[in-house]
Design a protein around this motif. Structure first.
Motif, PDB file in Angstrom:
ATOM      1  N   THR A 102      -4.999 -10.179   8.691  1.00 53.64           N
ATOM      2  CA  THR A 102      -5.413  -9.333   7.565  1.00 53.64           C
ATOM      3  C   THR A 102      -5.509  -7.875   7.995  1.00 53.64           C
ATOM      4  N   ASN A 103      -5.963  -7.660   9.251  1.00 53.28           N
ATOM      5  CA  ASN A 103      -6.089  -6.298   9.745  1.00 53.28           C
ATOM      6  C   ASN A 103      -4.736  -5.599   9.776  1.00 53.28           C
ATOM      7  N   SER A 104      -3.709  -6.276  10.320  1.00 55.22           N
ATOM      8  CA  SER A 104      -2.395  -5.640  10.421  1.00 55.22           C
ATOM      9  C   SER A 104      -1.813  -5.362   9.051  1.00 55.22           C
ATOM     10  N   GLU A 105      -2.107  -6.235   8.072  1.00 49.04           N
ATOM     11  CA  GLU A 105      -1.656  -5.990   6.713  1.00 49.04           C
ATOM     12  C   GLU A 105      -2.372  -4.789   6.118  1.00 49.04           C
ATOM     13  N   ALA A 106      -3.674  -4.663   6.411  1.00 47.21           N
ATOM     14  CA  ALA A 106      -4.460  -3.554   5.849  1.00 47.21           C
ATOM     15  C   ALA A 106      -3.957  -2.213   6.357  1.00 47.21           C
ATOM     16  N   GLU A 107      -3.447  -2.201   7.619  1.00 45.54           N
ATOM     17  CA  GLU A 107      -2.999  -0.941   8.200  1.00 45.54           C
ATOM     18  C   GLU A 107      -1.778  -0.372   7.471  1.00 45.54           C
ATOM     19  N   LYS A 108      -1.066  -1.227   6.755  1.00 42.36           N
ATOM     20  CA  LYS A 108       0.139  -0.782   6.061  1.00 42.36           C
ATOM     21  C   LYS A 108      -0.178  -0.184   4.696  1.00 42.36           C
ATOM     22  N   ARG A 109      -1.416  -0.338   4.248  1.00 43.07           N
ATOM     23  CA  ARG A 109      -1.757   0.130   2.911  1.00 43.07           C
ATOM     24  C   ARG A 109      -2.117   1.606   2.933  1.00 43.07           C
ATOM     25  N   SER A 110      -1.990   2.249   1.799  1.00 44.37           N
ATOM     26  CA  SER A 110      -2.248   3.676   1.701  1.00 44.37           C
ATOM     27  C   SER A 110      -3.742   3.958   1.607  1.00 44.37           C
ATOM     28  N   LEU A 111      -4.160   5.026   2.291  1.00 37.82           N
ATOM     29  CA  LEU A 111      -5.557   5.438   2.247  1.00 37.82           C
ATOM     30  C   LEU A 111      -5.967   5.863   0.841  1.00 37.82           C
ATOM     31  N   PHE A 112      -5.067   6.519   0.122  1.00 36.87           N
ATOM     32  CA  PHE A 112      -5.393   7.095  -1.171  1.00 36.87           C
ATOM     33  C   PHE A 112      -4.961   6.211  -2.343  1.00 36.87           C
ATOM     34  N   SER A 113      -4.665   4.941  -2.078  1.00 32.89           N
ATOM     35  CA  SER A 113      -4.246   4.032  -3.137  1.00 32.89           C
ATOM     36  C   SER A 113      -5.468   3.531  -3.904  1.00 32.89           C
ATOM     37  N   LEU A 114      -5.596   3.962  -5.165  1.00 29.20           N
ATOM     38  CA  LEU A 114      -6.704   3.506  -5.997  1.00 29.20           C
ATOM     39  C   LEU A 114      -6.625   1.999  -6.227  1.00 29.20           C
ATOM     40  N   GLY A 115      -5.406   1.486  -6.320  1.00 28.73           N
ATOM     41  CA  GLY A 115      -5.234   0.057  -6.530  1.00 28.73           C
ATOM     42  C   GLY A 115      -5.743  -0.764  -5.368  1.00 28.73           C
ATOM     43  N   GLU A 116      -5.553  -0.261  -4.130  1.00 27.90           N
ATOM     44  CA  GLU A 116      -6.019  -0.986  -2.959  1.00 27.90           C
ATOM     45  C   GLU A 116      -7.540  -0.996  -2.866  1.00 27.90           C
ATOM     46  N   ILE A 117      -8.168   0.026  -3.447  1.00 26.70           N
ATOM     47  CA  ILE A 117      -9.631   0.075  -3.449  1.00 26.70           C
ATOM     48  C   ILE A 117     -10.199  -0.815  -4.549  1.00 26.70           C
ATOM     49  N   THR A 118      -9.640  -0.689  -5.746  1.00 26.87           N
ATOM     50  CA  THR A 118     -10.186  -1.441  -6.885  1.00 26.87           C
ATOM     51  C   THR A 118      -9.785  -2.911  -6.871  1.00 26.87           C
ATOM     52  N   ARG A 119      -8.785  -3.298  -6.052  1.00 22.56           N
ATOM     53  CA  ARG A 119      -8.399  -4.711  -6.012  1.00 22.56           C
ATOM     54  C   ARG A 119      -9.545  -5.588  -5.514  1.00 22.56           C
ATOM     55  N   LEU A 120     -10.496  -4.995  -4.794  1.00 19.37           N
ATOM     56  CA  LEU A 120     -11.635  -5.773  -4.307  1.00 19.37           C
ATOM     57  C   LEU A 120     -12.473  -6.316  -5.461  1.00 19.37           C
ATOM     58  N   LEU A 121     -12.403  -5.649  -6.621  1.00 14.44           N
ATOM     59  CA  LEU A 121     -13.169  -6.106  -7.778  1.00 14.44           C
ATOM     60  C   LEU A 121     -12.637  -7.431  -8.322  1.00 14.44           C
ATOM     61  N   LYS A 122     -11.439  -7.828  -7.874  1.00  8.94           N
ATOM     62  CA  LYS A 122     -10.842  -9.066  -8.371  1.00  8.94           C
ATOM     63  C   LYS A 122     -11.327 -10.301  -7.611  1.00  8.94           C
ATOM     64  N   TYR A 123     -11.999 -10.096  -6.471  1.00  9.85           N
ATOM     65  CA  TYR A 123     -12.504 -11.249  -5.726  1.00  9.85           C
ATOM     66  C   TYR A 123     -13.632 -11.919  -6.509  1.00  9.85           C
ATOM     67  N   PRO A 124     -13.787 -13.239  -6.372  1.00  7.63           N
ATOM     68  CA  PRO A 124     -14.813 -13.968  -7.129  1.00  7.63           C
ATOM     69  C   PRO A 124     -16.211 -13.411  -6.891  1.00  7.63           C
ATOM     70  N   GLY A 125     -16.911 -13.141  -7.981  1.00 12.61           N
ATOM     71  CA  GLY A 125     -18.302 -12.707  -7.913  1.00 12.61           C
ATOM     72  C   GLY A 125     -18.520 -11.234  -7.680  1.00 12.61           C
ATOM     73  N   VAL A 126     -17.465 -10.474  -7.342  1.00 10.38           N
ATOM     74  CA  VAL A 126     -17.642  -9.064  -6.989  1.00 10.38           C
ATOM     75  C   VAL A 126     -18.008  -8.219  -8.207  1.00 10.38           C
ATOM     76  N   THR A 127     -17.238  -8.319  -9.279  1.00  9.85           N
ATOM     77  CA  THR A 127     -17.512  -7.512 -10.473  1.00  9.85           C
ATOM     78  C   THR A 127     -18.886  -7.803 -11.076  1.00  9.85           C
ATOM     79  N   PRO A 128     -19.291  -9.082 -11.254  1.00 12.19           N
ATOM     80  CA  PRO A 128     -20.653  -9.341 -11.772  1.00 12.19           C
ATOM     81  C   PRO A 128     -21.741  -8.759 -10.879  1.00 12.19           C
ATOM     82  N   THR A 129     -21.548  -8.824  -9.560  1.00 12.43           N
ATOM     83  CA  THR A 129     -22.561  -8.269  -8.650  1.00 12.43           C
ATOM     84  C   THR A 129     -22.650  -6.759  -8.801  1.00 12.43           C
ATOM     85  N   PHE A 130     -21.508  -6.095  -8.959  1.00 11.93           N
ATOM     86  CA  PHE A 130     -21.529  -4.651  -9.174  1.00 11.93           C
ATOM     87  C   PHE A 130     -22.217  -4.289 -10.495  1.00 11.93           C
TER      88      PHE A 130
END
Length: 412
Positions: free
Chosen positions: A200-228
Motif C-alpha cells: 500500500t505504501n508503494s502505491e501511495a507514493e505514486k499518488r499526487s500530493l494535491f489530488s483532492l480525490g485522493e484525500i476525499t476517497r478516505l470518506l468512502k471507507y466503511p464508517g468514516v463519513t458517519p464518524t466525521f
C-alpha cells in the motif's frame, strides 16, 4: 517528486523511544505556540488593531490551517514522518522570525502565512498512530493531549514573563530558537518513515500530493463519513462556547487578566489529568463506541449546566466534565477514524481530523457571536445540550462501529 525509501522495521525499543521523543517535540511546539499568544495581542494593539481586525487575523489562521491540514497529512503519508515534522518546525521558525520583525500592521498578516505548514501536532499524531498498537492507540494519542496541557501552562507562563521583562521581539526570537531546537530533535531522532513497509505504501507514493480525490476517497471507507458527521455535529457547540469564552469571562464574570490566567491554568491541569490518568484505564476497560456515547452525554449535561450558571463557581464546576468531553471525544473519534483506513493513509486521515478542528475554529466565533448577542450564554448552552442529545439519540439507534480495522500498525 522524491519518494521515501523503505527502511528496516523498527524494534520494540526503538518504537518506544521514537514515541517518547515525539511527545517531547509536541510539548515543546505547544509551549512555543502558547508563548506566541502572549505576544500577538499586545503587538496587534501597539500596531493599531481593533477587535474587528484582530478577528480577521484569527480567521486567516483558521482558513490557512483548514486548507493546510489535509495537504500536510497527505505530505506526511508520501514523504514520511521526518520530512513532515521538519517542514512544520521550519515553518514555525519562519513564523517567529516574521513576528519578531513585525513593525507594520501588514506584517502581522504576513507572519501568519507559515501557519499553512505548521502542523506539528497532527504530524506527531501520525507518528504515534503508526508506531502504536491499535488496541492502545487511543491511550497513546491521549498522551499527546497531556503534552498539550504541559505546553499550554509552560508557554503561557514563560511567554508572560519574557514579554513583560524583555518585550515582544525578544519573546518571538526565543520562540524561533526553541523551534530550531525542536527541528534538531526531529532530524536526530525521528526516522524518515514510521510506516510498516507494505504494498500500500508503494502505491501511495505514486499518488499526487494535491489530488483532492485522493484525500476525499478516505470518506468512502466503511464508517468514516458517519464518524466525521458526529465529530462535526457534536464538536461544533462546544467549539462555539470555547470561541466565546474570553468574552463571557469579561462580560459575565468580570475577570481581570490575572484571574483569567488562573482559569486557563485550571483548564490545562484538568486536561493533563484527564489525558494522562483517566483515558488510559477507560480505553482499556470499555469499547470506543461506549466511551463516545458517554462523552456526548456528558457534553449535553455540560451545556445544560452552562445555560443556567450564574457565578464563577458554577462555571468551574462545569470545567472538568467539559474537558472530559473534549479529551475523550477527540481521542476516540481520531482513533476510530485512523483504524478505518490503511496505515499508509493515517497521515491524511489525521489531517482531515485536524481540518475539522480548524473548521470549527473558523465558523465558531461567528455562530457564537450571533447566539450570544441574541440569547446570551443560555442560548449557547441550550444549543450544546439540544445538539448533543440529538446526536446521542441517533448513535443509540445506529451505533458507530470500531471493528472495521483495515490499518496494520506496529505494536508499541
Amino acid at each position: 517528486m522524491d519518494r521515501i525509501r523503505a527502511e528496516p522495521e523498527l524494534s520494540h525499543a526503538q518504537r518506544r523511544k521514537v514515541i517518547r521523543v515525539t511527545y517531547v517535540i509536541a510539548a515543546l511546539d505547544i509551549t512555543w505556540m502558547f508563548m506566541q499568544f502572549s505576544v500577538t495581542p499586545f503587538l496587534a494593539k501597539k500596531l493599531g488593531f481593533d477587535t474587528l481586525w484582530f478577528g480577521y487575523l484569527q480567521t486567516l489562521v483558521g482558513v490557512l490551517q483548514l486548507i493546510g491540514n489535509p495537504l500536510f497529512g497527505r505530505f506526511g503519508d508520501l514523504f514520511g514522518a521526518q520530512a513532515a515534522l521538519s517542514l512544520s518546525c521550519g515553518a514555525t521558525i519562519v513564523f517567529f522570525l516574521l513576528l519578531a520583525s513585525a513593525e507594520h500592521p501588514a506584517m502581522l498578516f504576513i507572519h501568519k502565512l507559515p501557519t499553512l505548514f505548521m502542523h506539528v501536532l497532527p504530524a506527531s499524531q501520525m507518528v504515534v498512530t503508526d508506531l502504536s498498537d491499535p488496541d492502545r492507540r487511543a491511550d497513546s494519542l491521549s498522551k499527546l493531549g497531556l503534552c498539550f496541557g504541559i505546553g499550554m501552562i509552560a508557554g503561557s507562563t514563560l511567554g508572560g514573563h519574557l514579554n513583560t521583562r524583555y518585550g515582544e521581539k525578544f519573546t518571538a526570537c526565543v520562540g524561533a530558537v526553541g523551534s530550531a531546537f525542536s527541528l534538531l530533535l526531529v532530524l536526530k531522532f525521528i526516522p524518515k518513515t514510521t510506516k510498516a513497509p507494505t504494498k500500500t505504501n508503494s502505491e501511495a507514493e505514486k499518488r499526487s500530493l494535491f489530488s483532492l480525490g485522493e484525500i476525499t476517497r478516505l470518506l468512502k471507507y466503511p464508517g468514516v463519513t458517519p464518524t466525521f458527521i458526529v465529530k462535526i455535529a457534536a464538536g461544533l457547540p462546544s467549539g462555539i462556547f470555547q470561541s466565546m469564552f474570553l468574552i463571557i469571562a469579561l462580560d459575565m464574570f468580570k475577570l481581570d487578566p490575572e484571574q483569567n490566567g488562573y482559569l486557563m491554568a485550571f483548564f490545562g491541569i484538568s486536561q493533563m489529568f484527564i489525558q494522562g490518568v483517566v483515558i488510559g484505564p477507560l480505553t482499556a476497560r470499555f469499547k470506543e463506541p461506549t466511551l463516545l456515547l458517554l462523552s456526548i452525554a456528558i457534553s449535553a449535561a455540560v451545556g445544560l449546566g452552562q445555560a443556567y450558571m450564574q457565578t464563577m463557581v458554577h462555571f468551574c464546576l462545569t470545567v472538568v466534565p467539559m474537558m472530559f468531553f473534549l479529551s475523550v471525544f477527540n481521542v476516540i473519534t481520531d482513533s476510530i477514524l485512523t483504524k478505518s483506513v490503511p496505515s499508509s493513509d493515517s497521515g491524511t486521515m489525521l489531517g482531515l481530523c485536524a481540518a475539522v478542528q480548524s473548521l470549527l475554529r473558523t465558523v465558531g466565533p461567528t455562530l457564537g457571536g450571533v447566539l450570544y448577542v441574541n440569547g446570551g450564554v443560555m442560548s449557547i448552552g441550550l444549543t450544546q445540550c439540544a445538539v448533543n442529545v440529538a446526536v446521542f439519540g441517533l448513535l443509540l439507534l445506529k451505533p458507530l462501529s470500531s471493528d472495521h480495522h483495515t490499518s496494520k500498525t506496529h505494536g508499541e
